[in-house]
Scaffold this active site. Structure first.
Site: not given
Ligand SMILES: *Cc1c(COP(=O)(O)O)cnc(C)c1O
Length: 808
Positions: A360, A548-549, A554, A656, A660
């Site tokens: 990952h 995101k985190r 990032k 991911t 979304k």
């Molecule tokens: C989808 C999701 C992530 C992943 O987000 P990235 O932008 O791909 O880092 C992290 N936290 C939550 C709660 C999510 O639903």
């Protein structure tokens, strides 16, 4: 369902619900609390799940199909009640009945805790995979840890992150079933002795510390079908609960200590995302759920297969989600040899043929390396097996592949007195994959280059996906209904069918409805913002969102610095006009990650400056929403115009969140990294905005040098100004951001923030222009929805089935 059937169903539900509320509360319906209303609804739904669950298990036992078990240290499942109700196709009945009883459906749903049993993308991916597998009717189950405390709750106080323990089980959790009679023992510490018995080398494990592993099962319901799979989460308990009167004082204290030491194993989720933190307790967690899960799977398999394990790997696949469950290799060897009496050769064949591994991340700080001494002490038998796997593997490299000593050293599992868990996972599995095309390429060419040369057939690639049920159908009901009314409902189970939407690309009346839905979603988010932050945002502004985190790679910092620069522009040019922008951030920083917490503080400092300056006439607002989790994501993703996916190229394995946002019609503003590359390919160059260094350029700078952040600074007056602002008191009470300043200038900007700054600012200006052409903007947005089929986790699961698990 005709009108009178519907009426009947609503009345039946109302009566059942009133009765259930009285049963769970012991109060009259009208006296019961909101929590009782929630509990009662959850219980009714769990009863419906329960009978389907039993039927599904029976069917799987009767028609043996290859089973897949996803082993993951995280499963970020989100709330379940609404998802269950929708998957059972009873939302209309339930919602109407509840409203006719004078109660509020959404308020009741909001009583559910959001189980934070994961940090971010990795754990959420597993939840999406489980949902898709159940929706496709496949016998795939999850195996993980029942954390007493999930990821901390984030509060923002004076602009800073404050962590509060997450006590998601405080009021009980109605969607899990404890199965004490399926408990197993997991053994730690102790000594190994061996002896030749009838000429066979036999191992005896003594003086170990036994821990009881108790499973909790959560139903995973397929959408609009009758399949219910399981997510099994293991909880640690002391083996013998003590009997009070028989203890003297000293024994009593020992027993209490033993109990809490046992329970400590599943007390907390480690809050790091993409970072290895080599704590002994974490190693215990890893072995704990691996051992418990495998023991149970093998026991069950034997029961249904005449105690014979020969065909195991044709009927079972054990999937290792990142390296945290990599002890599956040696643990399976241990069970097959020590408990089942198989030879090394037979055990090895079954193990490798059963295991598959997904990597990952390629961030070096994330790679798990456990000290030999720690592993040897905690898991002496497992260590012996790892040593032997390593020895045999290195022999093979020498003899069969003719590698020299330095090539061999690079591929060893044990290196510098450490166990390299990624190497262990590759050697023990018959498939290794990355999670997007670029990431898999980097694995083949860099990370696992040597392995790729000797085992090219093991290497695969599957681009991640997300479930459209949770992230579109159930969370963007406006868009769902418009799509249903336009192209029918087939897309809900075959997301590629969304391409049919392109026939509305020039349809003015469709466009009007589509834009209205986005506006409604933005108003919904604006209301949420108003409730939680001291700022009112304009729903007609561009909602530019990065959630995101918080992590340096990032690059929330790039986004934040650009906002500061844009603010400076507006201040310097009072006549300048831009499309109003609302920049929205959310995300948690690991509690020990100082720099990430400084980024949060900077975003809040910029928000304070910008939001309170009347002179810029509300043209930009900045919002940091606290406590990002799946539930908040479900409000945010549907409301976005711009999806910020701006990682340093080569660092984000897939992402991911990008998928979304896309599904909900946001336009990606991104680097050519992770799955952004495939999004670009799917929507075409005109429907995405990309910028910045390529991953090759980044890699070349990292390898050969040639980037000096100070030179960028020296030649760019705008960058000089924002850098100065970090340390000159611009932010008043927020004081200075010296560490950010230093990392960008003194330490040469490892994530190329200044290098990509201009390119990013140009991309932002381009977006500002595009947004002013509503027809074009609509077509771009619609194209993103229409071409999101590839990013459904249904597609990802089909790829895994075809190429990796061989279940198709
Ligand atoms: C989808 C999701 C992530 C992943 O987000 P990235 O932008 O791909 O880092 C992290 N936290 C939550 C709660 C999510 O639903």
């Amino acid at each position: 369902m005709n009108k009178s059937e519907r009426f009947e169903a609503i009345e039946t539900f109302k009566n059942a619900y009133i009765q259930k509320i009285e049963e769970v509360s012991g109060e009259c319906f009208s006296e019961a609390s909101l929590f009782n209303q929630y509990e009662a609804l959850a219980e009714i739904i769990m009863e419906k799940n329960g009978s389907l669950w039993a039927k599904t298990s029976k069917q799987y036992d009767e028609i043996p199909h290859k089973r897949v078990y996803l082993f993951s240290i995280e499963f970020l499942i989100g709330r379940l009640l609404k998802a269950f109700i929708n998957s059972l196709e009873i939302e209309d009945i339930v919602k109407t009945a509840i409203s006719e009883l004078g109660l509020d459906y959404e308020t009741i749903l909001n009583k559910e805790a959001d189980p934070g049993l994961g940090n971010g993308g990795l754990g959420r991916l597993m939840a999406c995979f489980l949902e898709s597998s159940a929706t496709l009717g496949l016998p795939f189950h999850g195996n993980g840890i029942h954390y007493q405390h999930g990821l901390f709750e984030q509060k923002i106080i004076n602009g800073e992150q404050v962590e509060v323990a997450d006590n998601w089980l405080r009021h009980g959790y109605p969607f899990e079933i404890r199965k004490p009679n399926e408990s197993v023992i997991v053994k730690f510490y102790g000594d190994i002795h061996y002896d030749k018995i009838d000429g066979v080398l036999t191992f005896f494990y003594e003086n170990y510390e036994p821990i009881l592993a108790v499973p909790y099962d959560i139903p995973i319901k397929g959408y609009h079908n009758k399949t219910v799979n399981s997510l099994r989460l293991w909880s640690a308990e002391p083996v013998e609960d003590f009997d009070l009167p028989s203890f003297n004082q000293g024994q009593f204290m020992d027993a209490v200590r033993h109990k809490s030491e046992a329970e400590a194993i599943t007390q907390i989720l480690y809050p790091n995302d993409n970072k290895f933190d080599g704590k002994l307790l974490r190693l215990k967690q890893e072995y704990f759920f691996v051992s418990a899960g495998l023991q149970r799977i093998i026991t069950r398999y034997k029961r249904y297969n005449n105690k014979c394990l020969d065909e195991f790997s044709n009927k079972i696949c054990i999937h290792i989600n990142d390296t945290h469950p990599a002890l599956c290799g040696p643990e399976m060897m241990r069970i097959l040899m020590d408990d089942e009496g198989l030879s090394w050769m037979d055990a090895w064949r079954i193990t490798v043929n059963s295991l598959t591994f997904t990597n990952h991340t390629v961030l070096p700080e994330a790679l798990e390396k456990w000290p030999v001494d720690m592993l040897k002490l905690l898991l002496p038998r497992i260590y012996m097996i790892i040593e032997e796997i390593n020895r045999q593997f290195l022999d093979k490299l020498r003899i069969k592949y003719g590698l020299n000593e330095s090539e061999i050293a690079a591929l060893a599992i044990i290196q510098d007195e450490q166990i390299n868990m990624a190497n262990l996972a590759v050697v023990c599995s018959h498939s290794v994959n990355g999670v997007a095309a670029l990431h898999s390429k980097i694995l083949r060419e860099e990370t696992f280059r040597g392995y790729y040369q000797i085992f090219p057939e093991r290497f695969n690639s599957v681009t991640n996906g997300v479930t459209p049920r949770r992230f579109l159908i159930n969370s963007n009901t406006g868009l769902r209904d418009l799509i249903d009314a336009s192209i029918g409902t087939e897309w809900q189970s075959d997301l590629f069918a969304l391409e049919e939407l392109m026939k509305y690309a020039e349809d003015a009346s469709f466009m009007e409805k589509y834009d209205q839905i986005k506006l409604t979603n933005k108003i919904h988010l604006a209301d949420y913002i108003k409730k939680h932050n001291p700022v009112t945002v304009n729903p007609n502004s561009i909602f530019d969102i990065q959630v995101k985190r918080i992590h340096e790679y990032k690059r929330q910092l790039l986004n934040a610095l650009h906002i500061l620069d844009l603010y400076n522009h507006l201040k310097e040019n009072p006549q300048m006009e831009i499309v109003p922008h609302t920049f929205i951030f959310a995300g948690k920083a690991a509690p020990g990650y100082y720099f990430a917490k400084e980024i949060i503080r900077l975003i809040n400092a910029i928000a304070d400056l910008v939001n309170n300056d009347a002179s810029i006439k509300d043209q930009i607002k900045v919002v940091f929403l606290a406590n990002f989790n799946v539930t908040l994501g479900e409000i945010i993703y549907p409301a976005a115009n711009i999806s910020e996916q701006i990682s340093t190229a080569g660092k984000e394995a897939s992402g991911t969140g990008n998928m979304k946002f896309m599904m909900n019609g946001a336009i990606t503003l991104g680097t050519m990294d992770g799955a952004n590359i495939e999004i670009h390919e799917a929507v075409g160059d005109e429907n995405i905005v990309t910028f910045g260094l390529s991953s090759d350029e980044v890699a070349s700078f990292e390898k050969s040098g040639g980037y000096r952040s100070f030179e960028v600074f020296e030649n760019n007056a705008r960058i000089q100004k924002i850098m100065q602002q970090l340390i000159d008191g611009t932010f008043g009470n927020f004081s200075h951001f010296q560490s950010i300043y230093d990392s960008l200038l003194l330490y040469n900007d490892s994530y190329f923030v200044l290098k990509d700054f201009d390119s990013y600012a140009n991309a932002q200006r381009h977006i500002n222009d595009l947004y002013q052409c509503p027809d074009q903007w609509f077509r771009m947005s619609l194209s993103n929805v229409a071409y999101s089929g590839l990013f459904s986790s249904d597609r990802a699961i089909l790829d895994y089935q075809k190429n990796i698990w061989k279940t198709l």
